[in-house]
Structures are given as C-alpha cells and as structure tokens.
Design a protein around this motif. Structure first.
Motif, PDB file in Angstrom:
ATOM      1  N   MET A   1       0.841  -1.184   0.000  1.00 32.97           N
ATOM      2  CA  MET A   1       0.000   0.000   0.000  1.00 32.97           C
ATOM      3  C   MET A   1       0.884   1.245   0.000  1.00 32.97           C
ATOM      4  N   GLU A   2       0.418   2.292  -0.645  1.00 31.89           N
ATOM      5  CA  GLU A   2       1.208   3.509  -0.761  1.00 31.89           C
ATOM      6  C   GLU A   2       1.197   4.337   0.518  1.00 31.89           C
ATOM      7  N   LEU A   4       0.654   7.750   2.431  1.00 34.93           N
ATOM      8  CA  LEU A   4      -0.167   8.940   2.289  1.00 34.93           C
ATOM      9  C   LEU A   4       0.367  10.017   3.223  1.00 34.93           C
ATOM     10  N   ALA A  27      -4.616   1.991  10.759  1.00 36.90           N
ATOM     11  CA  ALA A  27      -3.383   1.763   9.989  1.00 36.90           C
ATOM     12  C   ALA A  27      -2.487   0.700  10.610  1.00 36.90           C
ATOM     13  N   GLU A  46       0.775   4.599   6.284  1.00 32.35           N
ATOM     14  CA  GLU A  46       0.842   3.480   5.348  1.00 32.35           C
ATOM     15  C   GLU A  46      -0.128   2.427   5.853  1.00 32.35           C
ATOM     16  N   ALA A  48      -3.592   2.374   5.191  1.00 31.94           N
ATOM     17  CA  ALA A  48      -4.972   2.841   5.342  1.00 31.94           C
ATOM     18  C   ALA A  48      -5.301   3.777   4.187  1.00 31.94           C
ATOM     19  N   THR A  49      -6.585   3.960   3.940  1.00 30.10           N
ATOM     20  CA  THR A  49      -7.000   4.888   2.893  1.00 30.10           C
ATOM     21  C   THR A  49      -7.078   6.305   3.470  1.00 30.10           C
ATOM     22  N   ALA A  50      -7.079   7.289   2.589  1.00 30.39           N
ATOM     23  CA  ALA A  50      -7.181   8.686   3.020  1.00 30.39           C
ATOM     24  C   ALA A  50      -8.474   8.901   3.797  1.00 30.39           C
ATOM     25  N   GLN A  51      -9.554   8.283   3.351  1.00 26.84           N
ATOM     26  CA  GLN A  51     -10.842   8.439   4.022  1.00 26.84           C
ATOM     27  C   GLN A  51     -10.788   7.844   5.433  1.00 26.84           C
ATOM     28  N   GLN A  52     -10.177   6.682   5.593  1.00 28.86           N
ATOM     29  CA  GLN A  52     -10.064   6.058   6.914  1.00 28.86           C
ATOM     30  C   GLN A  52      -9.273   6.953   7.867  1.00 28.86           C
TER      31      GLN A  52
END
Length: 67
Positions: A1-2, A4, A27, A46, A48-52
């Motif tokens: 995963m990237e 953020l 995360a 790293e 997790a999504t931006a929304q999370q």
C-alpha cells in the motif's frame, strides 16, 4: 500500500498520544508518524486509505488534509 501524507493540526506529544489509538486502529502500529517539528505538522500513513485516516482523526477531534 502507498504512503499517504496529510497536513494536520496535531501539534504536540499530547496530541500524538490522543490520536494514537485511533490511527493504530485503522493503519496499525508503526505504520504512521507525525512530524510535529514541520510547520505543516505532517502525518505520514501506510496501510490505510485517506478516508479512513480523515475519519479516525475526526473521531479523535483533529483534522487532516491530504497533500
């Protein structure tokens, strides 16, 4: 995963302690860090999504804007 990166209003060690359980939940431990020395208070996450991340910080009483 990237990785953020977010600009936050997490200013000090006390703030970091407050958000720790929320960020660990989304995360995982050791998958995030906050640079409180940077003027933008950069949060790098790293796993997790931006929304999370935004929702977790909002729940903790903080803000995050993706960079």
């Amino acid at each position: 995963m990237e990785k953020l990166t977010f600009k936050t209003n997490i200013k000090c060690g006390g703030c970091v302690a407050t958000v720790t359980p929320y960020l660990n939940k989304v995360a995982g431990e050791n998958n995030w860090q906050v640079d409180t020395q940077d003027p933008n208070k950069l949060l790098t996450v790293e796993g997790a999504t931006a929304q999370q991340v935004k929702e977790a910080l909002q729940e903790a009483g903080y803000k995050a804007e993706p960079l």
